[in-house]
Design an enzyme around this catalytic site. Structure first.
Site, PDB file in Angstrom:
ATOM      1  N   ARG A 264       0.810  -1.209   0.000  1.00 23.93           N
ATOM      2  CA  ARG A 264       0.000   0.000   0.000  1.00 23.93           C
ATOM      3  C   ARG A 264       0.858   1.280   0.000  1.00 23.93           C
ATOM      4  O   ARG A 264       0.568   2.234  -0.706  1.00 23.93           O
ATOM      5  CB  ARG A 264      -0.869  -0.025   1.261  1.00 23.93           C
ATOM      6  CG  ARG A 264      -1.841   1.112   1.366  1.00 23.93           C
ATOM      7  CD  ARG A 264      -2.453   1.086   2.762  1.00 23.93           C
ATOM      8  NE  ARG A 264      -3.278  -0.097   2.930  1.00 23.93           N
ATOM      9  CZ  ARG A 264      -4.597  -0.099   2.747  1.00 23.93           C
ATOM     10  NH1 ARG A 264      -5.211   0.995   2.421  1.00 23.93           N
ATOM     11  NH2 ARG A 264      -5.294  -1.192   2.927  1.00 23.93           N
TER      12      ARG A 264
ATOM     13  N   LYS B  83      -1.118 -19.370   4.713  1.00 26.12           N
ATOM     14  CA  LYS B  83      -2.011 -19.586   5.830  1.00 26.12           C
ATOM     15  C   LYS B  83      -2.186 -18.285   6.616  1.00 26.12           C
ATOM     16  O   LYS B  83      -1.318 -17.432   6.517  1.00 26.12           O
ATOM     17  CB  LYS B  83      -1.483 -20.698   6.719  1.00 26.12           C
ATOM     18  CG  LYS B  83      -0.146 -20.347   7.372  1.00 26.12           C
ATOM     19  CD  LYS B  83       0.118 -21.202   8.552  1.00 26.12           C
ATOM     20  CE  LYS B  83      -0.595 -20.648   9.776  1.00 26.12           C
ATOM     21  NZ  LYS B  83       0.058 -20.976  11.037  1.00 26.12           N
TER      22      LYS B  83
ATOM     23  N   ASP C   7       1.894 -24.594   2.827  1.00 30.87           N
ATOM     24  CA  ASP C   7       2.088 -25.022   4.205  1.00 30.87           C
ATOM     25  C   ASP C   7       3.588 -25.238   4.299  1.00 30.87           C
ATOM     26  O   ASP C   7       4.109 -26.195   3.721  1.00 30.87           O
ATOM     27  CB  ASP C   7       1.343 -26.332   4.494  1.00 30.87           C
ATOM     28  CG  ASP C   7       1.509 -26.732   5.957  1.00 30.87           C
ATOM     29  OD1 ASP C   7       2.638 -26.649   6.463  1.00 30.87           O
ATOM     30  OD2 ASP C   7       0.516 -27.124   6.587  1.00 30.87           O
ATOM     31  N   HIS C   8       4.289 -24.338   4.990  1.00 26.85           N
ATOM     32  CA  HIS C   8       5.751 -24.385   4.874  1.00 26.85           C
ATOM     33  C   HIS C   8       6.340 -25.676   5.435  1.00 26.85           C
ATOM     34  O   HIS C   8       7.463 -26.039   5.110  1.00 26.85           O
ATOM     35  CB  HIS C   8       6.411 -23.132   5.466  1.00 26.85           C
ATOM     36  CG  HIS C   8       6.491 -23.114   6.962  1.00 26.85           C
ATOM     37  ND1 HIS C   8       5.418 -22.831   7.749  1.00 26.85           N
ATOM     38  CD2 HIS C   8       7.520 -23.330   7.807  1.00 26.85           C
ATOM     39  CE1 HIS C   8       5.792 -22.880   9.023  1.00 26.85           C
ATOM     40  NE2 HIS C   8       7.072 -23.191   9.081  1.00 26.85           N
TER      41      HIS C   8
ATOM     42  N   LYS D 268       9.867 -28.470   4.171  1.00 33.90           N
ATOM     43  CA  LYS D 268      11.033 -28.843   4.985  1.00 33.90           C
ATOM     44  C   LYS D 268      11.662 -30.105   4.419  1.00 33.90           C
ATOM     45  O   LYS D 268      10.961 -31.056   4.055  1.00 33.90           O
ATOM     46  CB  LYS D 268      10.624 -29.063   6.445  1.00 33.90           C
ATOM     47  CG  LYS D 268      10.262 -27.755   7.153  1.00 33.90           C
ATOM     48  CD  LYS D 268       9.975 -27.992   8.613  1.00 33.90           C
ATOM     49  CE  LYS D 268       9.349 -26.772   9.251  1.00 33.90           C
ATOM     50  NZ  LYS D 268      10.303 -25.823   9.816  1.00 33.90           N
TER      51      LYS D 268
ATOM     52  N   ASP E 241      -3.612 -22.911  14.502  1.00 39.55           N
ATOM     53  CA  ASP E 241      -2.319 -22.389  14.052  1.00 39.55           C
ATOM     54  C   ASP E 241      -1.364 -23.510  13.627  1.00 39.55           C
ATOM     55  O   ASP E 241      -0.550 -23.327  12.728  1.00 39.55           O
ATOM     56  CB  ASP E 241      -1.700 -21.573  15.205  1.00 39.55           C
ATOM     57  CG  ASP E 241      -0.400 -20.895  14.811  1.00 39.55           C
ATOM     58  OD1 ASP E 241      -0.411 -20.166  13.802  1.00 39.55           O
ATOM     59  OD2 ASP E 241       0.619 -21.087  15.501  1.00 39.55           O
TER      60      ASP E 241
ATOM     61  N   HIS F  58      -0.080 -27.905   9.873  1.00 37.59           N
ATOM     62  CA  HIS F  58       1.232 -28.559   9.873  1.00 37.59           C
ATOM     63  C   HIS F  58       1.185 -29.999  10.403  1.00 37.59           C
ATOM     64  O   HIS F  58       1.696 -30.926   9.769  1.00 37.59           O
ATOM     65  CB  HIS F  58       2.240 -27.764  10.705  1.00 37.59           C
ATOM     66  CG  HIS F  58       2.352 -26.319  10.323  1.00 37.59           C
ATOM     67  ND1 HIS F  58       2.254 -25.888   9.026  1.00 37.59           N
ATOM     68  CD2 HIS F  58       2.560 -25.210  11.066  1.00 37.59           C
ATOM     69  CE1 HIS F  58       2.403 -24.564   8.997  1.00 37.59           C
ATOM     70  NE2 HIS F  58       2.577 -24.133  10.220  1.00 37.59           N
TER      71      HIS F  58
ATOM     72  N   LYS G 179       3.784 -23.998  22.613  1.00 38.59           N
ATOM     73  CA  LYS G 179       4.789 -22.937  22.725  1.00 38.59           C
ATOM     74  C   LYS G 179       5.336 -22.915  24.144  1.00 38.59           C
ATOM     75  O   LYS G 179       4.696 -23.396  25.067  1.00 38.59           O
ATOM     76  CB  LYS G 179       4.160 -21.591  22.374  1.00 38.59           C
ATOM     77  CG  LYS G 179       3.625 -21.568  20.937  1.00 38.59           C
ATOM     78  CD  LYS G 179       3.593 -20.182  20.362  1.00 38.59           C
ATOM     79  CE  LYS G 179       3.047 -20.167  18.953  1.00 38.59           C
ATOM     80  NZ  LYS G 179       4.040 -20.505  17.931  1.00 38.59           N
TER      81      LYS G 179
HETATM   82  C1  BG6 Z   1       3.689 -21.089  11.853  1.00 35.44           C
HETATM   83  C2  BG6 Z   1       2.867 -20.759  13.065  1.00 35.44           C
HETATM   84  O1  BG6 Z   1       2.867 -21.534  10.820  1.00 35.44           O
HETATM   85  O2  BG6 Z   1       4.624 -22.093  12.182  1.00 35.44           O
HETATM   86  C3  BG6 Z   1       3.765 -20.313  14.200  1.00 35.44           C
HETATM   87  O3  BG6 Z   1       1.934 -19.734  12.757  1.00 35.44           O
HETATM   88  C4  BG6 Z   1       4.848 -21.325  14.463  1.00 35.44           C
HETATM   89  O4  BG6 Z   1       2.997 -20.079  15.367  1.00 35.44           O
HETATM   90  C5  BG6 Z   1       5.560 -21.705  13.176  1.00 35.44           C
HETATM   91  O5  BG6 Z   1       5.757 -20.770  15.371  1.00 35.44           O
HETATM   92  C6  BG6 Z   1       6.526 -22.855  13.397  1.00 35.44           C
HETATM   93  O6  BG6 Z   1       7.282 -23.046  12.232  1.00 35.44           O
HETATM   94  P1  BG6 Z   1       8.754 -23.638  12.293  1.00 35.44           P
HETATM   95  O7  BG6 Z   1       9.168 -23.739  10.867  1.00 35.44           O
HETATM   96  O8  BG6 Z   1       9.563 -22.658  13.086  1.00 35.44           O
HETATM   97  O9  BG6 Z   1       8.646 -24.964  12.976  1.00 35.44           O
END
Ligand code: BG6
Length: 477
Positions: free
Chosen positions: A46, A142, A171-172, A176, A229, A234, A325
């Site tokens: 923006r 996400k 979805d990262h 991995k 989350d 994940h 966490k």
């Molecule tokens: C994210 C979550 O998708 O993944 C976070 O929103 C989390 O809350 C994170 O900390 C964890 O990812 P990684 O790659 O550090 O295990």
């Protein structure tokens, strides 16, 4: 191997994800020779900003969040590939200028690194204003919805403008290295697959533990919680890769069809098979409720559950999932715990010995297989479990240090047009369809998460979840 030339537009180009992951990741791929020299990366956001200012921001982000050894001048030549346009996502300003950056006969990818409320507006303008065509790709982040209804509506909105084959839902975790290795281990070896079922596997544990708290993301997190989350996406993806049937080939739809079948075979989770927790104050840090500035918050920062998959392969083998966490260590691990040998020829004194295949996603990516052997020495036939340990960095040599981070790999897959590691719309919806009743149950019952001390394994009740079944969690270390 370089990918084909591309123009990548990053909406939300000045945001946190772009600065921490996307831009440094693209630079690393550029240094690795994978990004063709004429590719263009165009930040869009923006705020009005000159291209010089944006390049300066990109340079600072790369220096802060992940530089890589590079030749002198490589960073400057990368920055020449970088451009910027101020764009009004919900209006008309800036779109023509953005379009003027895009080349014909080049792959166009549009990364929506913005909140889901803007997905529809951006998708519509990309099409109506002629920036995207039938070959273009869009990448969405996400949270993909908040529940089934919102995910369906996001899918429907995107589907008005783009075909499913053009939509890359990130979805990262799927990017991995070790997560992909899971498929290689399962389907590239003869050793494991014959044992990969309820006849031989006692149970499976999936742990994703973090040491950090919610940080500056309190307002987002408090509306989500660990279930939305982490579990819905994940952990669910990890569960699918562990539990799915062998796809006929390593192709996007074959893999995603098998994952979908797993999600659809999940039983609803009984209330007594779930434990929610919320971290208390500890060390130098305040507790969860202070972090999210909501002293009455009932959102969970930890969840553990026992999940059953009702299909031929897994009936009778529970999957225990936990994530949280402010736990003892940052570690992600999948442990496949095999059953006891049917009969011990060494007698009751030999104790209980079990093979455990543990796949460590992070840190120290690798695998261990606990094997029972004779304790060395003259003490008679005493048994001991030793790990066959394979740390990938040791086994594969220093090159593994150059293993791309999840985002780098996934962005390159977008350019290559390979959707295998991205979630399909029906997969996301199925995951929400399973998650929704769990969360609704908590809300209806007024469930309050159990406080737990930071730096430990989570609430006591989560340990009981396994103790009751005569099992125990693997240590978080
Ligand atoms: C994210 C979550 O998708 O993944 C976070 O929103 C989390 O809350 C994170 O900390 C964890 O990812 P990684 O790659 O550090 O295990």
């Amino acid at each position: 191997i370089p990918v084909d030339s591309f123009d990548l537009v990053i909406f939300g180009g000045t945001g946190d994800l772009a600065r921490r992951k996307i831009l440094p990741g693209l630079f690393r791929r550029y240094c690795a020779g994978q990004v063709p020299p004429e590719a263009k990366i165009i930040g869009a956001a923006r705020s009005e900003m000159s291209v010089e200012e944006f390049r300066e921001m990109v340079r600072a982000s790369i220096e802060e969040f992940g530089s890589t050894p590079h030749e002198p001048g490589q960073l400057s030549s990368f920055l020449e590939r970088v451009h910027y346009e101020a764009v009004d996502a919900t209006g008309d300003d800036g779109w023509e200028a953005l379009k003027s950056h895009l080349r014909d006969d080049t792959i166009r990818a549009f990364y929506f690194s913005v909140g889901p409320s803007l997905f529809g507006a951006i998708a519509e303008r990309l099409r109506d204003k002629g920036l995207a065509d039938a070959e273009s790709r869009i990448v969405v982040e996400k949270p993909f919805g908040h529940d089934l209804a919102s995910a369906k509506s996001l899918n429907a909105t995107l589907a008005q403008h783009f075909d499913e084959t053009q939509i890359y839902r990130i979805d990262h975790y799927l990017g991995k290295e070790t997560v992909q290795n899971l498929m290689a281990v399962r389907f590239g070896n003869m050793l494991f697959e014959p044992l990969w079922n309820s006849q031989y596997v006692d149970h499976i544990q999936i742990t994703v533990a973090e040491t950090v708290g919610v940080g500056g993301r309190g307002s987002y997190y408090d509306k989500s919680g660990a279930m939305r989350d982490m579990v819905q996406n994940h952990l669910m993806q990890l569960l699918c890769l562990i539990a799915m049937e062998p796809p006929a080939k390593f192709d996007p739809d074959a893999v995603r069809d098998e994952k979908l079948k797993v999600i659809r075979a999940l039983d609803p989770v009984e209330p007594h098979h779930m434990v929610r927790g919320q971290y208390a104050a500890g060390g130098d840090e305040e507790g969860y409720r202070v972090h999210v500035e909501n002293e009455k918050s009932r959102t969970e920062s930890f969840v553990a559950m026992r999940v059953n998959i009702s299909n031929w392969r897994w009936a009778g083998t529970p999957f225990y999932l936990r994530t949280g966490k402010r736990l003892r260590a940052r570690t992600s691990e999948i442990a496949v715990v095999f059953k006891d040998a049917p009969h011990s020829i060494f007698g009751a004194d030999a104790g209980r010995h079990r093979n455990v295949l543990s796949i460590r996603l992070q840190p120290n990516e690798g695998m261990t297989l606990d094997v029972t052997i004779k304790e060395p020495g003259p003490g008679g036939m005493r048994l001991v479990d030793v790990p066959l340990d394979m740390t990938f960095a040791d086994a594969l040599g220093p090159d593994t240090e150059a293993v791309p981070d999840a985002y780098e790999r996934l962005i390159m897959d977008v350019i290559r047009g390979n959707q295998t590691l991205f979630m399909r719309g029906d997969e996301v919806e199925a995951a929400w369809a399973w998650t929704d009743p769990i969360i609704e149950g908590w809300e209806a019952r007024g469930d309050v998460p159990k406080p737990y001390d930071p730096g430990g394994p989570g609430p006591e009740d989560s340990l009981m979840l396994l103790h009751r079944d005569g099992r125990r969690w693997r240590e978080i270390k």
